[in-house]
Write an enzyme that holds these catalytic residues in place. Structure first.
Site, PDB file in Angstrom:
ATOM      1  N   ASP A  23       0.802  -1.226   0.000  1.00 28.48           N
ATOM      2  CA  ASP A  23       0.000   0.000   0.000  1.00 28.48           C
ATOM      3  C   ASP A  23       0.832   1.273   0.000  1.00 28.48           C
ATOM      4  OD1 ASP A  23       0.685  -0.537   2.860  1.00 28.48           O
ATOM      5  OD2 ASP A  23      -0.471   1.301   3.172  1.00 28.48           O
ATOM      6  N   ASP A  53       5.725   0.270   3.211  1.00 28.80           N
ATOM      7  CA  ASP A  53       5.974  -0.954   3.960  1.00 28.80           C
ATOM      8  C   ASP A  53       5.762  -2.157   3.046  1.00 28.80           C
ATOM      9  OD1 ASP A  53       3.233  -1.060   3.696  1.00 28.80           O
ATOM     10  OD2 ASP A  53       2.816  -0.516   5.771  1.00 28.80           O
ATOM     11  N   TYR A  78      -5.639   0.564   9.035  1.00 23.33           N
ATOM     12  CA  TYR A  78      -6.782   0.681   8.122  1.00 23.33           C
ATOM     13  C   TYR A  78      -8.043   0.141   8.778  1.00 23.33           C
ATOM     14  CZ  TYR A  78      -3.380   2.004   4.610  1.00 23.33           C
ATOM     15  OH  TYR A  78      -2.399   2.666   3.916  1.00 23.33           O
TER      16      TYR A  78
END
Length: 502
Positions: free
Chosen positions: A85, A88, A239
């Site tokens: 995303d 990372d 998230y």
């Protein structure tokens, strides 16, 4: 760059003094030319740097290599592929699905403006995600929502090719709910089916069929995925579903309606608007909150199809547009002194790119039907919306008090120390020896520029004072994400074809 060129410093000083003394003069001292076509190419290229899995022979970002090849082994299933995303090495399903929806929407609205090779690259970027998303919904009554333990991953500074951290698989099985991720996945697959319809109809049909099935799962077992005890610690606070799952149900249904023209989805949007909170939080749009985007999307039916039963969605879309116009009596979006849309919380440019996209899409819908937006004290035309979007785009590309492009690799002056593991560590091609979890810390703490340029990456961006320190550790400002770039692909496609909006 450790030391800025003197000319850059003088340029910044001039802009800063101009801004203080002559704030109304600020836009006039900016460069009026940007190579939007170059920025478009680079915004798409960025996604190749985020790829997980087996990389193809035509991979253009050469410092990356295969990674995450055992993903899914815990469930004896193939979950390779997809995107990391941000900076990372975790594959978070919620933002990845939103990224996919926005890439597809970019192609649907503005793909006809893209040069053929860039349209092909954009479709490849979508397919890299949809191939993965199809794997996540391949088993009945189950959706895989994430691969990788973020807490362990974030404690390491490690190349994706070297990953030796736990590749934990997070799955939600019915009757436990995942309406948010499943609803967004349905939206992504439905939107992508439209993007592929003319070039690969069989693949488009596969995408739409799976979108229908995963939406049924989302709607039948209602609730937020992060409310499940086996999921919460892995996805929060990164998230979490902060805004509720209801918007994803309406969003998924709206995309299924547009992709299939099935009236059952029209009825769903009509009858569930109130109960699922379509009038709530209408001024937000991002990976968590879909309301503003939902209202713009559904407004197309009102503007072009005279679906007056959906009028409340258009009213909300109009209200949102009015909040973005500084001269409007209902304007309440915050801007930095340099003119950037600003919302607190970090990674601010995610708001700028999604809002710019919605401005252009709504302008397109209004233009087609020769309509305007009534903001009470003024009438706002499609041109006004496009001009507003262009100001944001030009700010990102360098027309700002720092004189800095927030897109890596665009222009001569851009962030050098982005918060990104693969970019900041030596490439496996140049340094094939294994770099362990903690061994990467020296690269994280280094003040040297990143050795690998992640071309096209848009960072989180400056603070509310327009300041940007180019600090790798300041992830809120220096970390790129896929969902910052995805809507910008459509925005840049428009301005590459229409550099002077009218």
């Amino acid at each position: 760059m450790k030391v800025m060129r003197l000319s850059s410093l003088l340029h910044q000083l001039f802009l800063f003094i101009s801004l203080l003394l002559f704030p109304g003069f600020f836009p006039l001292v900016q460069s009026s030319y940007h190579d939007y076509s170059d920025a478009l190419s680079k915004s798409i290229l960025f996604f190749e740097g985020q790829r997980s899995g087996f990389l193809p022979q035509d991979q253009r970002i050469g410092w990356r290599a295969n990674s995450g090849l055992s993903d899914g082994w815990m469930y004896n299933t193939d979950l390779t592929g997809g995107y990391y995303d941000a900076g990372d090495n975790v594959k978070f399903g919620f933002p990845m699905a939103f990224t996919t929806t926005m890439l597809a929407w970019s192609v649907i609205e503005f793909g006809d403006l893209m040069p053929p090779n860039e349209l092909r690259n954009a479709l490849e970027a979508i397919r890299w995600a949809t191939d993965y998303l199809l794997k996540t919904v391949s088993q009945p009554n189950r959706i895989f929502v994430q691969v990788g333990d973020p807490n362990i991953d974030h404690s390491c500074w490690e190349r994706p090719e070297d990953m030796d951290t736990a590749r934990t698989v997070y799955a939600v099985d019915a009757p436990y709910p995942a309406s948010d991720v499943a609803g967004e996945t349905a939206a992504a697959l439905a939107a992508s089916s439209m993007a592929f319809r003319s070039v690969d109809p069989d693949y488009a049909e596969t995408l739409l069929r799976n979108a229908v099935q995963v939406f049924q799962l989302a709607d039948k077992f209602r609730g937020a995925y992060s409310d499940n005890s086996n999921i919460r610690d892995g996805v929060c606070p990164f998230y979490c579903d902060f805004s509720g799952y209801q918007d994803e149900l309406l969003w998924g249904a709206s995309w299924l309606r547009r992709a299939s023209q099935d009236n059952s989805y029209l009825s769903y949007i009509e009858s569930n608007g109130k109960t699922l909170g379509a009038d709530d939080n209408i001024n937000e749009f991002g990976w968590d909150n879909k309301h503003a985007g939902l209202n713009v999307l559904v407004s197309k039916e009102v503007l072009e199809g005279n679906m007056f039963s959906l009028q409340s969605y258009k009213a909300s879309a109009d209200s949102f547009m009015c909040t973005l116009i500084p001269d409007s009596s209902s304007s309440h979006i915050e801007y930095t002194p340099g003119g950037l849309i600003y919302k607190p919380g970090g990674s601010n440019l995610q708001h700028t790119t999604t809002i710019s996209f919605l401005l252009l899409v709504y302008a397109k819908y209004l233009d087609r039907t020769s309509q305007t937006v009534n903001c009470g004290n003024l009438i706002v035309s499609p041109i006004s919306l496009r001009i507003q979007a262009k100001k944001q785009v030009d700010y990102i590309l360098g027309d700002n008090p720092m004189g800095l492009s927030y897109m890596v690799g665009y222009s001569n002056y851009f962030p050098q120390r982005i918060h990104h593991r693969g970019s900041s560590l030596p490439s496996i091609k140049d340094h094939p020896e294994f770099i362990a979890c903690k061994e990467g810390s020296i690269y994280f703490n280094s003040t040297n520029p990143n050795p690998n340029v992640l071309i096209g990456a848009i960072v989180g961006g400056p603070g509310e004072d327009d300041d940007y320190g180019d600090d790798r550790a300041d992830f809120r400002k220096s970390e790129p994400t896929t969902y910052i770039n995805a809507p910008f692909v459509g925005v840049l496609a428009y301005f590459a074809a229409n550099p002077n909006p009218s």
